[in-house]
Design an enzyme around this catalytic site. Structure first.
Site, PDB file in Angstrom:
ATOM      1  N   HIS A   1      -6.717  -4.402   2.807  1.00 43.66           N
ATOM      2  CA  HIS A   1      -7.758  -4.789   1.847  1.00 43.66           C
ATOM      3  C   HIS A   1      -7.948  -6.302   1.866  1.00 43.66           C
ATOM      4  CE1 HIS A   1      -8.212  -0.884  -0.073  1.00 43.66           C
ATOM      5  NE2 HIS A   1      -6.921  -0.818  -0.347  1.00 43.66           N
TER       6      HIS A   1
ATOM      7  N   HIS B   1      -0.942  -1.602   3.645  1.00 44.64           N
ATOM      8  CA  HIS B   1      -2.169  -1.049   3.071  1.00 44.64           C
ATOM      9  C   HIS B   1      -2.906  -2.117   2.264  1.00 44.64           C
ATOM     10  CE1 HIS B   1      -4.541   2.236   1.032  1.00 44.64           C
ATOM     11  NE2 HIS B   1      -4.675   1.250   0.162  1.00 44.64           N
ATOM     12  N   GLU B   2      -2.174  -2.794   1.389  1.00 42.28           N
ATOM     13  CA  GLU B   2      -2.808  -3.821   0.553  1.00 42.28           C
ATOM     14  C   GLU B   2      -3.261  -5.014   1.388  1.00 42.28           C
ATOM     15  OE1 GLU B   2      -3.731  -3.041  -2.392  1.00 42.28           O
ATOM     16  OE2 GLU B   2      -2.590  -1.178  -2.265  1.00 42.28           O
TER      17      GLU B   2
END
Length: 145
Positions: free
Chosen positions: A68, A64-65
């Site tokens: 980004h 998820h990170e």
């Protein structure tokens, strides 16, 4: 293996792109699994997620990170609401939301006398001032056992 090395490994394996910055643990994170800092590109992760939910869930949070991270440096939409972020997150099987931590310990339980709505709180509330948010009924304190 350090956290940064682990994130680099996940980045290469799941995205096919290198992770060129630092990753670190941040025990102060309460409700999130991790954070991306666009200013300097580093990532922070919540160690309690790994302890309570295991490596599979933690790897999904790293993905998820990294969504980004990679979208930001490619100049694409890297925020949660952006379509590019949602599509990449689906492709790499990342978690949309961090799972709730079990270490949250509520010390006070309040019940609405009218509708039965329960409220868990760490700190006490003034029952003469506060009422139920759903029906505006009177709250009573229940003992936690």
């Amino acid at each position: 293996m350090t956290l940064t090395d682990y994130v680099r490994e996940v980045s290469l394996a799941d995205f096919g792109k290198p992770f060129k910055h630092q990753a670190s643990w941040n025990r102060r994170l309460r409700t999130t699994g991790g954070r991306f800092f666009p200013k300097d590109g580093h990532l922070d992760f919540n160690p309690k997620i790994l302890e309570e939910h295991g490596e599979t869930v933690f790897r999904q949070i790293v993905r998820h990170e990294l969504c980004h991270y990679h979208l930001y440096f490619e100049g694409l939409g890297f925020r949660h609401k952006d379509q590019a972020f949602k599509e990449l997150l689906d492709q790499v099987d990342g978690l949309r939301y961090a799972p709730r931590l079990q270490s949250h310990q509520a010390n006070y339980l309040y019940i609405c006398q009218h509708c039965g709505q329960a409220y868990d709180r760490k700190r006490p509330i003034n029952l003469a001032v506060f009422a139920c948010g759903r029906c505006h009924g009177r709250l009573i304190e229940k003992n936690q056992s």
